[in-house]
Design a protein around this motif. Structure first.
Motif, PDB file in Angstrom:
ATOM      1  N   GLN A 171       0.715  -1.096   0.178  1.00  0.00           N
ATOM      2  CA  GLN A 171      -0.135  -0.040  -0.013  1.00  0.00           C
ATOM      3  C   GLN A 171       0.886   1.244  -0.037  1.00  0.00           C
ATOM      4  O   GLN A 171       0.231   2.391  -0.014  1.00  0.00           O
ATOM      5  CB  GLN A 171      -0.983   0.104   1.300  1.00  0.00           C
ATOM      6  CG  GLN A 171      -1.962  -1.241   1.194  1.00  0.00           C
ATOM      7  CD  GLN A 171      -2.619  -1.471   2.483  1.00  0.00           C
ATOM      8  OE1 GLN A 171      -3.416  -0.466   2.642  1.00  0.00           O
ATOM      9  NE2 GLN A 171      -2.776  -2.373   2.925  1.00  0.00           N
ATOM     10  N   THR A 172       2.116   1.116  -0.047  1.00  0.00           N
ATOM     11  CA  THR A 172       2.983   2.136  -0.362  1.00  0.00           C
ATOM     12  C   THR A 172       4.157   1.991  -1.187  1.00  0.00           C
ATOM     13  O   THR A 172       4.276   0.699  -1.589  1.00  0.00           O
ATOM     14  CB  THR A 172       3.723   2.661   1.220  1.00  0.00           C
ATOM     15  OG1 THR A 172       4.763   1.472   1.542  1.00  0.00           O
ATOM     16  CG2 THR A 172       2.678   2.794   2.205  1.00  0.00           C
ATOM     17  N   PHE A 173       4.758   2.956  -1.937  1.00  0.00           N
ATOM     18  CA  PHE A 173       5.632   2.976  -2.753  1.00  0.00           C
ATOM     19  C   PHE A 173       6.924   2.063  -2.190  1.00  0.00           C
ATOM     20  O   PHE A 173       7.765   1.189  -2.640  1.00  0.00           O
ATOM     21  CB  PHE A 173       6.336   4.015  -3.436  1.00  0.00           C
ATOM     22  CG  PHE A 173       7.230   4.068  -4.359  1.00  0.00           C
ATOM     23  CD1 PHE A 173       6.789   3.528  -5.782  1.00  0.00           C
ATOM     24  CD2 PHE A 173       8.709   4.201  -3.996  1.00  0.00           C
ATOM     25  CE1 PHE A 173       7.748   3.326  -6.516  1.00  0.00           C
ATOM     26  CE2 PHE A 173       9.512   4.088  -5.126  1.00  0.00           C
ATOM     27  CZ  PHE A 173       9.211   3.635  -6.408  1.00  0.00           C
ATOM     28  N   LEU A 174       7.370   2.531  -0.931  1.00  0.00           N
ATOM     29  CA  LEU A 174       8.400   1.777  -0.457  1.00  0.00           C
ATOM     30  C   LEU A 174       8.047   0.178  -0.213  1.00  0.00           C
ATOM     31  O   LEU A 174       9.079  -0.439  -0.218  1.00  0.00           O
ATOM     32  CB  LEU A 174       8.412   2.427   1.082  1.00  0.00           C
ATOM     33  CG  LEU A 174       9.845   1.845   2.079  1.00  0.00           C
ATOM     34  CD1 LEU A 174      11.067   2.404   1.264  1.00  0.00           C
ATOM     35  CD2 LEU A 174       9.554   2.448   3.472  1.00  0.00           C
ATOM     36  N   SER A 175       6.860  -0.277   0.334  1.00  0.00           N
ATOM     37  CA  SER A 175       6.563  -1.378   0.323  1.00  0.00           C
ATOM     38  C   SER A 175       6.805  -2.198  -0.864  1.00  0.00           C
ATOM     39  O   SER A 175       7.181  -3.259  -1.095  1.00  0.00           O
ATOM     40  CB  SER A 175       5.125  -1.604   1.015  1.00  0.00           C
ATOM     41  OG  SER A 175       4.786  -2.995   1.007  1.00  0.00           O
ATOM     42  N   LYS A 323      18.185   5.451   1.779  1.00  0.00           N
ATOM     43  CA  LYS A 323      18.737   6.185   0.563  1.00  0.00           C
ATOM     44  C   LYS A 323      17.569   7.317   0.130  1.00  0.00           C
ATOM     45  O   LYS A 323      17.616   7.988  -0.901  1.00  0.00           O
ATOM     46  CB  LYS A 323      18.975   5.540  -0.621  1.00  0.00           C
ATOM     47  CG  LYS A 323      20.201   4.438  -0.373  1.00  0.00           C
ATOM     48  CD  LYS A 323      20.216   3.452  -1.480  1.00  0.00           C
ATOM     49  CE  LYS A 323      21.450   2.587  -1.004  1.00  0.00           C
ATOM     50  NZ  LYS A 323      21.562   1.971   0.281  1.00  0.00           N
ATOM     51  N   GLY A 324      16.589   7.503   1.246  1.00  0.00           N
ATOM     52  CA  GLY A 324      15.835   8.662   1.122  1.00  0.00           C
ATOM     53  C   GLY A 324      14.550   8.028  -0.216  1.00  0.00           C
ATOM     54  O   GLY A 324      13.846   9.065  -0.635  1.00  0.00           O
ATOM     55  N   ILE A 325      14.404   6.928  -0.535  1.00  0.00           N
ATOM     56  CA  ILE A 325      13.490   6.347  -1.464  1.00  0.00           C
ATOM     57  C   ILE A 325      12.409   5.842  -0.790  1.00  0.00           C
ATOM     58  O   ILE A 325      12.163   4.879  -0.157  1.00  0.00           O
ATOM     59  CB  ILE A 325      14.010   5.064  -2.324  1.00  0.00           C
ATOM     60  CG1 ILE A 325      15.368   5.771  -2.867  1.00  0.00           C
ATOM     61  CG2 ILE A 325      12.881   4.953  -3.355  1.00  0.00           C
ATOM     62  CD1 ILE A 325      16.120   4.738  -3.650  1.00  0.00           C
ATOM     63  N   ARG A 363      19.324  -4.831  -2.606  1.00  0.00           N
ATOM     64  CA  ARG A 363      19.505  -3.451  -1.660  1.00  0.00           C
ATOM     65  C   ARG A 363      20.996  -2.886  -1.944  1.00  0.00           C
ATOM     66  O   ARG A 363      21.223  -1.662  -1.723  1.00  0.00           O
ATOM     67  CB  ARG A 363      19.433  -3.802  -0.318  1.00  0.00           C
ATOM     68  CG  ARG A 363      20.273  -4.571   0.532  1.00  0.00           C
ATOM     69  CD  ARG A 363      19.674  -4.590   1.868  1.00  0.00           C
ATOM     70  NE  ARG A 363      20.868  -5.696   2.676  1.00  0.00           N
ATOM     71  CZ  ARG A 363      20.837  -6.873   2.541  1.00  0.00           C
ATOM     72  NH1 ARG A 363      20.065  -7.721   1.743  1.00  0.00           N
ATOM     73  NH2 ARG A 363      21.771  -7.652   3.455  1.00  0.00           N
ATOM     74  N   PHE A 364      21.945  -3.643  -2.376  1.00  0.00           N
ATOM     75  CA  PHE A 364      23.345  -3.084  -2.614  1.00  0.00           C
ATOM     76  C   PHE A 364      23.397  -2.836  -4.020  1.00  0.00           C
ATOM     77  O   PHE A 364      24.251  -1.984  -4.583  1.00  0.00           O
ATOM     78  CB  PHE A 364      24.404  -4.014  -2.368  1.00  0.00           C
ATOM     79  CG  PHE A 364      24.516  -4.494  -1.065  1.00  0.00           C
ATOM     80  CD1 PHE A 364      24.326  -3.578   0.191  1.00  0.00           C
ATOM     81  CD2 PHE A 364      24.150  -5.870  -0.285  1.00  0.00           C
ATOM     82  CE1 PHE A 364      24.543  -3.788   1.560  1.00  0.00           C
ATOM     83  CE2 PHE A 364      24.205  -6.171   0.875  1.00  0.00           C
ATOM     84  CZ  PHE A 364      24.337  -4.875   1.923  1.00  0.00           C
ATOM     85  N   ASP A 566      26.790   4.781  -2.010  1.00  0.00           N
ATOM     86  CA  ASP A 566      25.501   5.366  -2.111  1.00  0.00           C
ATOM     87  C   ASP A 566      25.396   6.394  -3.211  1.00  0.00           C
ATOM     88  O   ASP A 566      25.965   7.493  -2.980  1.00  0.00           O
ATOM     89  CB  ASP A 566      24.990   6.103  -0.862  1.00  0.00           C
ATOM     90  CG  ASP A 566      23.669   6.407  -0.758  1.00  0.00           C
ATOM     91  OD1 ASP A 566      23.153   6.136  -2.003  1.00  0.00           O
ATOM     92  OD2 ASP A 566      23.069   6.595   0.149  1.00  0.00           O
ATOM     93  N   ALA A 567      25.081   5.801  -4.318  1.00  0.00           N
ATOM     94  CA  ALA A 567      24.992   6.803  -5.704  1.00  0.00           C
ATOM     95  C   ALA A 567      23.820   7.791  -5.356  1.00  0.00           C
ATOM     96  O   ALA A 567      23.789   8.763  -6.289  1.00  0.00           O
ATOM     97  CB  ALA A 567      24.989   5.796  -6.881  1.00  0.00           C
TER      98      ALA A 567
END
Length: 570
Positions: A171-175, A323-325, A363-364, A566-567
């Motif tokens: 229900q979220t973009f993060l999820s 990473k702020g996403i 994640r990497f 961290d790009a």
């Protein structure tokens, strides 16, 4: 024959064999484990009314938030549905990300009902910010609802599920994005041949895998999707992973048949073309693979437990948050491909580094490679190796021998951990470590426990206990008795470090002393490099069950260590 009670939204002329009900007419079961068996067997698959009744029972049993909108709320808001036909062109909310409502053998006017239900859900559950699978699930549940209000309540209960550790719909973009990353991790480990095909043909593997949920919830024909829904309502999110991996396996087999005996690697294409090709295959799958065959393949895949997959997904979520996403953004800002303008190695090409990047945990893969150490610039000194690599986690070790062979290892843990063993040789690391060779031929060798989980039974770690979910996750839920879960399983994805292990242990990932660095242990070492970073050995080891990665004794021509930068912030 049409079902008058549950079927007013269905175009029965499109339903084929499913239009005729047969088989059992009643399910007398309250035990969740028994429900799981019946769902997998397709016990109610041939009786539309029974399937609808079972769905109502299963959805009613979902533990929900205290205030969850129900059918009466919908009726109060929408009034008489018959007077609302003029709203047939209601736009879908932004959180479905442009995904349309699949027809799934519904009447044309039933799509209007789906739009109205989704619109009402958006108003009543304002916390939803990203849910691209909602149109497909709404369309499916309309088949088995008496009216719009009942379908709305069922959707609301699924979205409001608050059972600890249980995941139904993102229900979220993060999820959602962490789910894509987790699927990439699982495909990488359990679908190796298909993963190699995607790496070889698509410019951006992660872009292809971002469609994995759409393959299942949207592209599959109704006859296949409804059998998956049988299981999904009992087992939850994990079945989506299973089916998507099965689809990827069938796609690889399909491509192998199309290519025939042509041999050689298929040409690399734009990622959008590969995505469209997979989706076309899934949409047409009914001509070659039955629903039962698809589920049989899905359940033959030995995935880790729901607990372990949840832990992996939470780890990926944390990586995105760091990473702020957290909200939807353009894909290229999330999945960063290796930049050929900024990458330069004396050992591997950009293409070879991209192949290695496709193996590492998702994640990497959000990071860019950053050169930490090279014998060309820093000399052949183990002390300098440690001083440049300490403080970095994970790292990538690359070796080119004087014979021209190339091999290496992905090492999940900071080399500084070696100090915890004092002067005694002690192994550390996690099951995400792997070794590989690129020349003369490309091959990766993962932790042996990934293919043989039973070997992990003797391994116990402190962090495994710390990360384990609470006993409350096994509580009874609204009359459905939860099955007991075996304790003590270990996930290769957990950051569980192992120290002072015996010589036959399967978890001897990496070790370092003043005299040498070692990767892989047990009856030999995958890699052993001396203190001068000059001479090395390779052989089979228990941890990775690998053959020698090059000549069994070799001289190091060049050694590089790469970190992960961290790009997003660079």
């Amino acid at each position: 024959m049409a079902d008058e009670e549950y079927g007013s939204f269905v175009d029965w002329n499109q339903m084929g064999d499913l239009a005729t009900s047969s088989g059992p007419t009643k399910v007398d079961c309250k035990d969740l484990k028994e429900f799981k068996q019946l769902a997998r067997q397709g016990y109610w698959a041939k009786n539309h009314k029974l399937r609808a009744q079972v769905y109502q029972q299963l959805i009613k049993a979902i533990p929900c938030r205290t205030v969850t909108p129900d059918a009466e709320v919908y009726r109060d808001l929408m009034g008489n549905a018959a007077t609302k036909r003029q709203s047939s062109h209601l736009p879908l909310p932004d959180f479905v990300d442009g995904n349309p409502v699949p027809q799934y053998c519904l009447k044309a006017e039933s799509l209007t009902s789906a739009h109205q239900i989704i619109s009402c859900v958006a108003g009543q559950l304002p916390d939803i910010s990203y849910c691209p699978s909602l149109p497909a699930v709404t369309s499916l549940l309309l088949h088995f609802s008496k009216d719009e209000a009942q379908c709305f309540e069922n959707i609301s209960r699924i979205l409001a599920c608050n059972e600890p550790g249980k995941r139904l719909l993102d229900q979220t973009f993060l999820s959602y994005e962490s789910g894509c990353m987790t699927f990439g991790d699982l495909a990488n480990k359990y679908c190796t041949s298909a993963h190699k095909l995607i790496v070889a043909t698509a410019q951006d593997v992660l872009e292809v895998y971002s469609d994995w949920q759409r393959w299942v919830l949207g592209d599959l024909p109704f006859s296949h999707m409804v059998r998956i829904l049988d299981v999904f309502l009992v087992e939850g999110y994990k079945i989506l992973f299973r089916v998507a991996i099965a689809l990827l396996k069938f796609y690889r087999k399909h491509k192998a048949g199309v290519q025939g005996g042509q041999g050689g690697q298929p040409p690399q294409q734009d990622s959008d073309k590969v995505r469209a090709d997979i989706r076309a295959f899934v949409k047409g799958i009914a001509s070659v693979i039955t629903p039962d065959k698809l589920l049989e393949k899905a359940f033959s895949i030995r995935l880790f437990s729901r607990k372990e997959i949840t832990l992996l997904q939470l780890t990926n979520e944390r990586s995105l948050q760091q990473k702020g996403i957290t909200v939807s953004q353009k894909r290229q800002n999330v999945h960063l491909a290796l930049n050929p303008d900024n990458f330069s190695s004396e050992i591997v090409t950009v293409k070879e580094m991209r192949d290695i990047w496709s193996w590492i945990p998702e994640r990497f893969a959000l990071c860019q490679p950053h050169l930490l150490f090279t014998t060309t610039n820093h000399g052949c000194s183990l002390n300098r190796f440690y001083s440049h690599c300490e403080g970095h986690e994970p790292t990538l070790l690359l070796i080119r021998t004087t014979d021209g062979d190339v091999c290496g290892a992905f090492l999940s843990t900071d080399w500084e951990e070696r100090k915890r063993g004092g002067n005694k040789l002690s192994f550390f690391g996690t099951g995400e470590c792997f070794v590989f060779r690129l020349k003369p031929e490309m091959e990766r060798y993962e932790w042996v426990v990934i293919r043989h989980p039973e070997l992990a039974s003797s391994v116990k770690t402190q962090e495994e206990v710390e990360l384990a979910p609470t006993d409350g996750q096994n509580a009874e839920n609204n009359g459905l008795k939860q099955p007991e879960k075996p304790a003590g399983d270990i996930s290769p994805f957990l950051s569980a470090r192992h120290f002072n292990l015996n010589s036959k242990n399967t978890s001897m990932f990496m070790a370092g002393t003043v005299d040498s660095i070692i990767v892989g242990g047990g009856e030999g070492n995958a890699l052993y490099i001396d203190s001068e970073l000059n001479h090395g050995r390779t052989g089979r080891c228990t941890t990775f069950d690998n053959p020698p990665l090059c000549a069994e004794t070799f001289q190091v021509g060049l050694l590089e260590v790469w970190g992960f930068q961290d790009a997003m912030n660079s």
